[in-house]
Each structure stands twice: as C-alpha cells, then as structure tokens.
Design a protein around this motif. Structure first.
Motif, PDB file in Angstrom:
ATOM      1  N   LEU A 215      11.713  23.778  11.097  1.00 42.31           N
ATOM      2  CA  LEU A 215      12.611  24.122  12.199  1.00 42.31           C
ATOM      3  C   LEU A 215      13.165  22.854  12.855  1.00 42.31           C
ATOM      4  CD1 LEU A 215      13.965  26.202  13.960  1.00 42.31           C
ATOM      5  CD2 LEU A 215      11.855  26.396  15.297  1.00 42.31           C
ATOM      6  N   THR A 216      12.335  21.849  12.996  1.00 40.23           N
ATOM      7  CA  THR A 216      12.813  20.575  13.550  1.00 40.23           C
ATOM      8  C   THR A 216      13.943  20.007  12.699  1.00 40.23           C
ATOM      9  OG1 THR A 216      10.643  20.063  14.506  1.00 40.23           O
ATOM     10  CG2 THR A 216      12.144  18.210  14.125  1.00 40.23           C
ATOM     11  N   LEU A 217      13.735  19.986  11.382  1.00 37.94           N
ATOM     12  CA  LEU A 217      14.753  19.452  10.473  1.00 37.94           C
ATOM     13  C   LEU A 217      16.038  20.279  10.548  1.00 37.94           C
ATOM     14  CD1 LEU A 217      15.769  17.689   8.145  1.00 37.94           C
ATOM     15  CD2 LEU A 217      14.569  19.219   6.566  1.00 37.94           C
ATOM     16  N   LEU A 218      15.922  21.593  10.491  1.00 33.39           N
ATOM     17  CA  LEU A 218      17.115  22.446  10.477  1.00 33.39           C
ATOM     18  C   LEU A 218      17.872  22.359  11.801  1.00 33.39           C
ATOM     19  CD1 LEU A 218      15.566  25.493   8.605  1.00 33.39           C
ATOM     20  CD2 LEU A 218      17.333  23.965   7.723  1.00 33.39           C
TER      21      LEU A 218
ATOM     22  N   ALA B 290      22.645  20.512  14.821  1.00 35.15           N
ATOM     23  CA  ALA B 290      23.216  19.647  15.863  1.00 35.15           C
ATOM     24  C   ALA B 290      24.258  18.703  15.286  1.00 35.15           C
ATOM     25  CB  ALA B 290      22.100  18.857  16.544  1.00 35.15           C
ATOM     26  N   ALA B 291      24.027  18.238  14.056  1.00 36.38           N
ATOM     27  CA  ALA B 291      24.963  17.302  13.434  1.00 36.38           C
ATOM     28  C   ALA B 291      26.250  17.979  12.986  1.00 36.38           C
ATOM     29  CB  ALA B 291      24.293  16.622  12.241  1.00 36.38           C
ATOM     30  N   SER B 292      26.221  19.307  12.866  1.00 39.64           N
ATOM     31  CA  SER B 292      27.413  20.013  12.379  1.00 39.64           C
ATOM     32  C   SER B 292      28.341  20.437  13.507  1.00 39.64           C
ATOM     33  CB  SER B 292      26.990  21.262  11.589  1.00 39.64           C
ATOM     34  OG  SER B 292      26.435  22.238  12.458  1.00 39.64           O
ATOM     35  N   THR B 293      27.880  20.294  14.767  1.00 40.63           N
ATOM     36  CA  THR B 293      28.699  20.780  15.895  1.00 40.63           C
ATOM     37  C   THR B 293      29.492  19.642  16.519  1.00 40.63           C
ATOM     38  OG1 THR B 293      26.794  20.483  17.364  1.00 40.63           O
ATOM     39  CG2 THR B 293      27.133  22.667  16.401  1.00 40.63           C
TER      40      THR B 293
ATOM     41  N   CYS C 289      26.709  18.505   7.882  1.00 40.80           N
ATOM     42  CA  CYS C 289      25.529  18.573   8.759  1.00 40.80           C
ATOM     43  C   CYS C 289      24.852  17.205   8.880  1.00 40.80           C
ATOM     44  CB  CYS C 289      24.526  19.609   8.261  1.00 40.80           C
ATOM     45  SG  CYS C 289      25.088  21.323   8.387  1.00 40.80           S
ATOM     46  N   GLY C 290      25.656  16.145   8.826  1.00 41.29           N
ATOM     47  CA  GLY C 290      25.126  14.803   9.026  1.00 41.29           C
ATOM     48  C   GLY C 290      24.386  14.219   7.845  1.00 41.29           C
ATOM     49  N   LEU C 291      24.521  14.824   6.662  1.00 42.66           N
ATOM     50  CA  LEU C 291      23.828  14.298   5.481  1.00 42.66           C
ATOM     51  C   LEU C 291      24.692  14.520   4.240  1.00 42.66           C
ATOM     52  CD1 LEU C 291      22.952  17.178   4.142  1.00 42.66           C
ATOM     53  CD2 LEU C 291      20.865  16.885   5.427  1.00 42.66           C
ATOM     54  N   PRO C 292      24.393  13.817   3.147  1.00 40.78           N
ATOM     55  CA  PRO C 292      25.145  14.061   1.911  1.00 40.78           C
ATOM     56  C   PRO C 292      24.686  15.367   1.248  1.00 40.78           C
ATOM     57  CG  PRO C 292      23.544  12.298   1.587  1.00 40.78           C
ATOM     58  CD  PRO C 292      23.489  12.660   3.036  1.00 40.78           C
TER      59      PRO C 292
ATOM     60  N   GLY D 161      27.041  27.465   8.286  1.00 42.79           N
ATOM     61  CA  GLY D 161      26.612  28.779   8.756  1.00 42.79           C
ATOM     62  C   GLY D 161      25.276  29.191   8.176  1.00 42.79           C
ATOM     63  N   TRP D 162      25.060  28.855   6.924  1.00 43.31           N
ATOM     64  CA  TRP D 162      23.802  29.163   6.248  1.00 43.31           C
ATOM     65  C   TRP D 162      22.635  28.460   6.951  1.00 43.31           C
ATOM     66  CZ3 TRP D 162      22.875  26.815   0.704  1.00 43.31           C
ATOM     67  CH2 TRP D 162      21.623  27.221   0.213  1.00 43.31           C
ATOM     68  N   VAL D 163      22.794  27.174   7.251  1.00 44.24           N
ATOM     69  CA  VAL D 163      21.740  26.417   7.931  1.00 44.24           C
ATOM     70  C   VAL D 163      21.498  26.984   9.335  1.00 44.24           C
ATOM     71  CG1 VAL D 163      21.154  24.168   8.931  1.00 44.24           C
ATOM     72  CG2 VAL D 163      22.081  24.303   6.607  1.00 44.24           C
ATOM     73  N   ALA D 164      22.575  27.310  10.046  1.00 44.22           N
ATOM     74  CA  ALA D 164      22.422  27.838  11.406  1.00 44.22           C
ATOM     75  C   ALA D 164      21.681  29.173  11.398  1.00 44.22           C
ATOM     76  CB  ALA D 164      23.798  27.992  12.057  1.00 44.22           C
ATOM     77  N   ASP D 165      22.014  30.053  10.456  1.00 44.23           N
ATOM     78  CA  ASP D 165      21.306  31.333  10.344  1.00 44.23           C
ATOM     79  C   ASP D 165      19.825  31.113  10.047  1.00 44.23           C
ATOM     80  OD1 ASP D 165      23.338  33.063  10.924  1.00 44.23           O
ATOM     81  OD2 ASP D 165      23.808  33.578   8.851  1.00 44.23           O
ATOM     82  N   THR D 166      19.538  30.142   9.173  1.00 39.28           N
ATOM     83  CA  THR D 166      18.145  29.874   8.818  1.00 39.28           C
ATOM     84  C   THR D 166      17.362  29.366  10.017  1.00 39.28           C
ATOM     85  OG1 THR D 166      18.905  29.285   6.579  1.00 39.28           O
ATOM     86  CG2 THR D 166      16.660  28.693   7.165  1.00 39.28           C
TER      87      THR D 166
END
Length: 747
Positions: free
Chosen positions: A736-739, A744-747, A568-571, A696-701
C-alpha cells in the motif's frame, strides 16, 4: 403487473446490506417502421403487435439499408434480435434465394432465436439449426433449402468451412452474417473466432458474395473496435438504447464477517439461498446466477429446503449437463410463469428469452461489469425490479462492497482479442490453405501476418497459385477454438472415458498434476494420473473436503520491450517476455478454514511460453523504507497480487487469465521489478490494456487495499488463489505504501 418496493423493504434493513440505490425508470423512445420495409414483412410485424420500432432498431435498419456493416450495443431485453432480423427478413422476402448465417456462442441461444423467428411468421423464411446435434440425414436438406442457418463458431470452423464445396449455393447467395452476443468472443476464444470469420468472408468472396455483417453485443466500451478486431470490418455503431426500463432497486449484500483476522465470511451460497427463499415465498419470480453448476445445484437444494413444499415444486436449477429436452422444459416453464425461481449458471445470462422476472441475484462478481449488468437486466421485466450482488471473499467483491460507486458508476469494460497471435493464427492459416490457396490477394481479409506465417509453416507448400496445404491430416481438426496452444492435455473421466476438457500444456502441470483437485463446470475431480507421453490426465469424481494449490518456481525474461513511458513517476514498459515455470510441489488445503493439511513434492518438467507483459521498476524514492529484505520482496509480491486481482476491472478477463512475478532484483533490469503478464501463450491484449490504463489501475488497487479491514492481508486483498509461492512473503502495508506513492506521482 406493478410491484411495490415494500415487498422487499425489510431485506434492505439487514446487517449484511452494504449498499442500496435505485435506478430510475426510462420511457421507450420509438420510431416509425420504415416505409420501404417489404409489405409482407410489415404485415407480419403488425400481426405480432409491432407497429413501431425502438429508435436503435430503426438506426440499425437505416445503416444496414446503406449497405454497411453494423454493430448494435444495448442492454438486456432491448430488442437487439429484431434490430438485426429486420434487414435479413426484408432481403429474404424480396429474394428467397438469399441466405443468412447466424452465429451463436451456445446451442440454447440458437434454439431460442429459431423459436422467435418461427413465432414471427415472416414470409418465405426457412430457418434451421445446423450444429453438432443436427442428425446426419438432415444436414444435406438444410444446406439445400434453409435460407436462415443458425450455428456456432465451432461448427463453422470444423463442419462448414473445410467442406465449402457442399456449401457452394449457401456461400454464393450469402447476404448477411449475424454475430449475436459478440462480447463473448474475447480473449483466446475471440481471437480464434476472429480468424474463423475472416476465413468465412474469404470463401464467400471465392463464391462471388460479400455479405454484410450485423453484430449485436451487450453494452461494452469498444463495440466498433470489437467489430474490427473480430471480423475485420468497419462497422456503424448503434449504441443509443431506446428501450423502456422499469425502476430497479440495486442491493449489495455482504455476508457476515465470522473471522475478522482471517477475513472469513459466512457462505455466499447460503446467504443467496436465504434471499431467494424469501423472495419466491412472496411470489416474486427470481433468478439466481452462480459461477458453477455445482453452486447452482446447491442453491437450488438450499432454497427448496427453506420453502413450503408447494413452492419447492416451482423451483428448478438450470445448468450445462442437462439434456436439450430438459433445458427446453425449464425454459418453457420459465417463459410461461410456471416457475417461481431458477438457480442458473451464466448459460441464462445471455440473450435467451426467459420471460418476465422480478428479481435477479448474482452470487459473486461475474468477472466483468458488462456481465453483471446482463444478469441484473433480467430483473424488473414486470415492473419495479430488485437486483442483488451477494459478495464472495474475493478481493474484487469485497472492494465493491466497500466502494460501491466503483462498481455502480463504472464504465463497462472493453472486449479485447488478438487474431494475429501466431499461436492462434497458425492453425487457421493451415485451415485456410486447405480451403483454398492463400496468396497476396488474401492480405486484405486474413492480414499481412497470415501471409508472413504461411511462408514459415512447414506443412504449407508455395505454388504459383499461392500456399496450399501439403499435410495429411485435416488441419481444422487440429485447432481448438478455446486454446492458444496446440500442445495440450485431454482431461478424461476414468469411469466413462468422457473428455471433460482440454488444458494447455503451460497450465497442465499446475492444474492437473497427479493428486490435484480439478474443477470442471463446478464439479470436483481428483487427478489419478498425469500421462505425459499420452498428454492425458485421468480423473475421477471427488467429494472430499480439501482443495489443492500448486507451488511453482517462476522466472521471467524480457525478450523485447515494445513501449516504455514515464508513468506514475517510474519507467513502465509493455513488451514481450518468456515465462519459465516448474511445479515443484502442491499443498492440500482445508475447504473449511484454508489450513494446510499436507505438502506433497512433485517432479515435473519445466514449461516455457512467450507472452506479453507490463513491467515496472520503482525508483529509490518510491521504495524508501521498503528497501530492506524481506520487506522489499514481500511488498512487491503483495502489490503484484493486488494489481492482478483488480486488472479484470480494466480488461474483460478473469484473474486466471493473468500471471505475475515480482523480484527484489531482476537479472536484466538490475533493479526491483514487478511483472504482470498474459497467462496465454502469445498474449491476447490483456496487459496491453493494463498499460493503457495504468494510472487508473494503480489507483483502484490502492483503494482496494486501503479499504480492506484485515490487519496483515487476506483473501479479500493480497492473497491469491493461484499464487505459485502459496501466498508466502506478502506485506500488505508495504504494498500500500508503494502504490500510494505511485498514485501521488501520477496526479
């Protein structure tokens, strides 16, 4: 009896309806009874009207006939019991000295299976229940003559394995071990049971046997993996559910929103009782599942008050706390159709045969999709059924009301456990050494970790035969199967001296401190005193109108990163951490409107425990516009809460099994960091599952936060009932902005 959907059509038009859909019926797919089944067993099946098998029952027979271990994972009422009974009954009919050990998580299930075996009248079967209720004078008789012994993991751990010399004949002739409702054995409890099963297999080998394992589970994502982690075996997976299924209407019901700003809704219990009263008044047999026995009693009372007196006599609650005779009577009235409605805890969610029901109501999401499907599977056994989820204010419940497909189309969760957790393993290594010397030959069954721990445990002595128990006390009695920590507090009811439960020390200071309102099986108690030297919390029944929430100061230190990946664009890192907590105060909060009535300071020791965690460090770009305090900390804190609320969707756990910490700068990473950790010492694999499913966890959140209609955060999104900071400093929009940026970074 076929039921017309029109019987409940008007309910589907109510304002509270969030979603309605229909699950189509399925026809049975059958296979012939095997030709090589022992003739007397075949005759018993024929006498019971069983002239053919479902395809999955035949697949279990074929796999067992090849001598392998088997796990069958199919839906409620799909005939799993017959699937694992057939190989056992065949073996006993051919050789009555053969023994089988059946393990059930509850006494009620063992009673139910004993009844089913008796009704089948299979030849040469001598079945008996061996549990804590078995009279002492009966126990030696059962060991001597029973060839099907039904018990539970606690009795196996405490009453059978340490006294294996009394069980020599059983162990020598042990052909099968049946583990029913295997999905229940997850988390800490499952980690313990996994080691108990390995101890059983080890002792069976000592006595010259190598039993086949037959496991049955609700539909879960990882049945083969569960068999391996639970029993240490490679098992053939049978997951082709060939049982018939009636059409079912699914209704998601969201109680009226009475305060949009605070996110408060009408009572889920009140709405459930209203629905139940309507259904039973129309002659529909209905079961209502609740999360606590107090809720079961309240729904029963509310429903009875809403119906005619004649119908009221045909309603009953079902929960823990009743005598065995009372529970058997309720089960009998259900099976025979005498009862129209039952309000039940999840004691009836498991595979007890409770007859033909029309409707199933679940009050609040029960924690896992697998559990919800178990409950809903009770509906429509006479024909077209109705399955209802009545939502609470909980974040997951409200998420499902807004996004029904995330529930209805979701794959069931994976059951996870870790028998190598040292805090679980140590007690069982001691117990195993008490039962027989532990040596290198035990690596295959007990695992390399057990031998490593044996060398470190001071109460084990190395001898030429292996490690032996050198302590004085009986080691199995020192290990509680439901706790990861030997250091725990007993919760004692002051009036009777009854031990209500055991609380791990890591949790005791926040849940049973003096003045805390403690919930046990849905009943409320007030903690009068917490005796630290005696490790005892003394409680009295409580009927007040407030609850308590502890305020904690928490620090998390990274001990050992195990895996770090760019996600997701981060470590993103999974590893071991140490969590230090100190409870510094508690608040009394109104049940009616959640307002704070009083804040009471506390002086309690710090606690520390090691566990597993994931942690992530957002990049500067992902924090753009959020980097100023206090917005930074509030955004991270809200994201942490929201992710903890959603993690149970990806791992079979409860949000109370998970902890978290968010900080604007962590002393080791030097950056803003969010931690989510297993709430049990040593970890049981929950956050490891989260690491694997992070995207998937981040997207659901993110979807959960996007859909919540509140303005600034509420109990349905970012507020947590277990927040150590009492839900202060929460920025829903920043989270919500952060998530969204992570998605976006995971797609």
């Amino acid at each position: 009896m076929a039921l017309e959907a029109a019987v409940w059509d008007d309910l589907l038009e109510a304002d509270e309806v969030a979603h309605v859909s229909d699950v189509p019926p399925a026809n049975a797919r059958v296979a012939p009874v095997p030709d090589d089944l022992e003739p007397l067993v075949r005759a018993a099946l024929g006498a019971a009207g069983l002239d053919e098998l479902y395809v999955h029952q035949r697949l279990v027979w074929d796999a067992a006939a090849d001598g392998g271990h088997v796990v069958v994972t199919t839906g409620t009422a799909s005939g799993k019991s017959l699937a694992f009974n057939l190989p056992v009954l065949d073996a006993i009919a051919r050789e009555p000295k053969s023994r089988a050990l059946y393990l059930y998580p509850t006494k009620a299930l063992a009673q139910d299976q004993a009844r089913a075996l008796a009704q089948l009248k299979a030849p040469k079967v001598r079945a008996a229940i061996y549990d804590g209720d078995t009279p002492g004078e009966r126990r030696w008789q059962i060991r001597k003559w029973a060839n099907v012994i039904l018990t539970n993991p606690d009795m196996l751990h405490l009453g059978i394995l340490p006294h294996h010399d009394r069980w020599a004949d059983v162990l020598h002739n042990l052909r099968f071990v049946v583990v029913d409702e295997a999905h229940v054995y997850r988390g800490v409890f499952g980690s313990h049971v996994g080691t108990v099963l390995r101890r059983l297999r080890r002792l069976a080998r000592v006595y010259g046997a190598d039993p086949q394992l037959l496991l049955a589970t609700a539909t879960i994502a990882n049945p083969g993996e569960l068999a391996t982690s639970l029993a240490g075996v490679e098992a053939t997976v049978v997951d082709e559910d060939a049982a018939p299924r009636a059409e079912r209407t699914v209704l998601l019901w969201n109680p009226e929103l009475v305060d949009a700003e605070l996110g408060l809704r009408a009572s889920a219990l009140g709405d459930a009782s209203r629905l139940m009263a309507t259904l039973v008044s129309r002659g529909l047999r209905t079961i209502c599942f609740t999360k606590s026995r107090k809720s079961a009693e309240l729904i029963h009372k509310f429903t009875r008050d809403r119906v005619e007196p004649e119908i009221g006599t045909r309603l009953a609650p079902y929960r823990a706390g009743y005598t065995p005779a009372q529970r058997r009577e309720i089960e009998r009235r259900l099976v025979e159709g005498e009862l129209l409605g039952v309000a039940a805890t999840d004691a009836l969610e498991l595979g007890i045969d409770i007859g033909l029901l029309d409707c199933a109501i679940s009050v609040g999401f029960p924690g896992t999709v697998a559990s919800l499907r178990q409950q809903w599977g009770r509906a429509g056994r006479r024909g077209h059924g109705l399955a209802i989820l009545v939502a609470s204010e909980d974040a997951l419940d409200q998420y499902f009301m807004r996004e029904p497909e995330t529930l209805l189309a979701r794959r069931v969760e994976a059951a996870i456990l870790d028998h190598t957790n040292p805090r679980v393993l140590d007690g069982h290594v001691r117990a195993a050494a008490y039962e027989a010397p532990v040596d290198d030959a035990d690596r295959e069954l007990l695992g390399d970790e057990a031998l490593e721990r044996a060398a470190l445990l001071p109460d084990l002595k190395a001898t030429k035969n292996g490690y032996v128990w050198a302590g004085r006390e009986y080691p199995a009695a020192q290990t509680n199967l439901r706790s990861a920590s030997a250091d725990s507090f007993a919760v004692v009811e002051a009036g009777t001296g009854t031990v209500l439960g055991i609380v791990e020390r890591e949790r005791a200071y926040s849940t049973v401190h003096e003045g805390a309102v403690y919930l046990h099986l849905g009943e409320s108690y007030l903690v009068q005193a917490l005796d630290l030297p005696a490790r005892t919390a003394v409680v009295t029944p409580y009927g007040g109108d407030y609850y308590t929430q502890a305020k904690k100061e928490t620090a998390t230190a990274i001990d050992e990163p195990l895996r770090t990946e760019e996600r997701c664009g981060l470590p993103l890192t999974f590893g071991r951490v140490s969590v230090t907590e100190q409870v510094v105060a508690y608040q009394k909060k109104s049940v009616r409107d959640q307002s704070t009535l009083e804040t009471v300071p506390l002086d309690l020791p710090e606690t520390s425990f090691e566990t597993e965690a994931i942690w992530y460090v957002p990049t500067d770009a992902q924090l753009h516009g959020l980097e100023q305090m206090p917005k930074l900390l509030s955004s991270l804190h809200a994201a942490e809460h929201a992710m903890i609320a959603v993690l149970p969707l990806w791992a079979m756990c409860d949000r109370w099994d998970i902890g978290g910490l968010s900080t604007n700068i962590h002393f080791q990473t030097g950056r803003p960091t969010v931690f989510v950790y297993d709430g049990h010492a040593g970890g049981v694999g929950i956050t490891e599952r989260g690491f694997a499913a992070f995207e998937g966890w981040v997207a659901d959140t993110a979807r959960m936060l996007e859909g919540c209609p509140c303005t600034d955060g509420c109990p349905s999104c970012v507020q947590s009932p277990k927040c150590g900071n009492l839900n202060e400093m929460l920025d829903k929009h920043g989270a919500l902005t952060l998530l969204r940026r992570l998605v976006a970074a995971s797609t």
